[in-house]
Design a protein around this motif. Sequence first.
Motif, PDB file in Angstrom:
ATOM      1  N   ILE A  32       0.858  -1.367  -0.032  1.00 20.37           N
ATOM      2  CA  ILE A  32      -0.033   0.018   0.043  1.00 20.37           C
ATOM      3  C   ILE A  32       0.886   1.235   0.008  1.00 20.37           C
ATOM      4  CG2 ILE A  32      -1.539   1.394   1.385  1.00 20.37           C
ATOM      5  CD1 ILE A  32      -2.732  -1.407   2.312  1.00 20.37           C
ATOM      6  N   ALA A  33       1.967   1.125   0.771  1.00 13.18           N
ATOM      7  CA  ALA A  33       2.800   2.443   0.955  1.00 13.18           C
ATOM      8  C   ALA A  33       3.805   2.788  -0.397  1.00 13.18           C
ATOM      9  CB  ALA A  33       3.652   2.114   1.838  1.00 13.18           C
ATOM     10  N   ALA A  34       3.727   1.556  -1.220  1.00 22.41           N
ATOM     11  CA  ALA A  34       4.680   1.837  -2.472  1.00 22.41           C
ATOM     12  C   ALA A  34       3.980   2.209  -3.710  1.00 22.41           C
ATOM     13  CB  ALA A  34       5.004   0.420  -2.843  1.00 22.41           C
ATOM     14  N   ASP A  35       4.575   3.301  -4.263  1.00 23.72           N
ATOM     15  CA  ASP A  35       3.858   4.043  -5.213  1.00 23.72           C
ATOM     16  C   ASP A  35       4.091   3.247  -6.543  1.00 23.72           C
ATOM     17  OD1 ASP A  35       6.465   4.500  -5.986  1.00 23.72           O
ATOM     18  OD2 ASP A  35       6.135   6.608  -5.969  1.00 23.72           O
ATOM     19  N   ASN A  36       4.612   2.120  -6.682  1.00 22.04           N
ATOM     20  CA  ASN A  36       4.718   1.453  -7.936  1.00 22.04           C
ATOM     21  C   ASN A  36       3.940  -0.081  -7.978  1.00 22.04           C
ATOM     22  OD1 ASN A  36       6.371  -0.061  -6.148  1.00 22.04           O
ATOM     23  ND2 ASN A  36       8.011   0.205  -7.434  1.00 22.04           N
ATOM     24  N   CYS A  37       3.240  -0.198  -6.822  1.00 21.35           N
ATOM     25  CA  CYS A  37       2.584  -1.463  -6.897  1.00 21.35           C
ATOM     26  C   CYS A  37       1.124  -1.346  -7.542  1.00 21.35           C
ATOM     27  CB  CYS A  37       2.450  -1.949  -5.612  1.00 21.35           C
ATOM     28  SG  CYS A  37       4.078  -2.489  -4.971  1.00 21.35           S
ATOM     29  N   CYS A  38       0.507  -0.269  -7.907  1.00 24.94           N
ATOM     30  CA  CYS A  38      -0.799  -0.015  -8.325  1.00 24.94           C
ATOM     31  C   CYS A  38      -0.614   0.182 -10.034  1.00 24.94           C
ATOM     32  CB  CYS A  38      -1.737   0.983  -7.652  1.00 24.94           C
ATOM     33  SG  CYS A  38      -0.874   2.670  -8.037  1.00 24.94           S
ATOM     34  N   GLU A  39      -1.628   0.044 -10.608  1.00 27.45           N
ATOM     35  CA  GLU A  39      -1.752   0.087 -12.112  1.00 27.45           C
ATOM     36  C   GLU A  39      -1.261   1.623 -12.390  1.00 27.45           C
ATOM     37  OE1 GLU A  39      -4.580  -0.339 -15.814  1.00 27.45           O
ATOM     38  OE2 GLU A  39      -5.725  -0.584 -14.083  1.00 27.45           O
ATOM     39  N   LEU A  40      -1.586   2.579 -11.589  1.00 25.93           N
ATOM     40  CA  LEU A  40      -1.098   3.860 -12.009  1.00 25.93           C
ATOM     41  C   LEU A  40       0.234   4.114 -11.841  1.00 25.93           C
ATOM     42  CD1 LEU A  40      -1.769   6.886 -12.821  1.00 25.93           C
ATOM     43  CD2 LEU A  40      -2.407   7.313 -10.335  1.00 25.93           C
ATOM     44  N   GLY A  41       0.778   3.735 -10.766  1.00 23.80           N
ATOM     45  CA  GLY A  41       2.193   3.829 -10.362  1.00 23.80           C
ATOM     46  C   GLY A  41       3.009   3.147 -11.290  1.00 23.80           C
TER      47      GLY A  41
END
Length: 119
Positions: A32-41
């Motif tokens: 959740i804290a990582a900005d590269n684990c979601c589709e947008l990231g």
Amino acid sequence: MNLDSAIAAHTEWKIKLRSAIERCEAVDAATIAADNCCELGRWLQGEGKRAHGASVMFSDLGTKHTAFHRAAGQVAREINARNYDAATQLLGAGTTYAAASSAVGVAISALKREIAKAA
């Protein structure tokens, strides 16, 4: 990248976090804290960067997206520590999370408008 879907996905985080609080369920705080684990990231760091990396709006979105995930990660850590009252407070109005959530939505919309104008 469907930027409308990205807005919806980031809006849903509050619902997911509140649900975890209500159910006293642990969450994956690191992801959740990582900005590269979601589709947008992933898009921001890959295809989006290649296509729009020179854009000030794109850069602004990246900064705000990172801040959002940091704030969401803080909530997640409180949930995992079973500090449910603190986690609930962190999701409230006027908090860092609320500001970051709003800012990322505004930044996505701004980039979407910029891309549409360029098309």
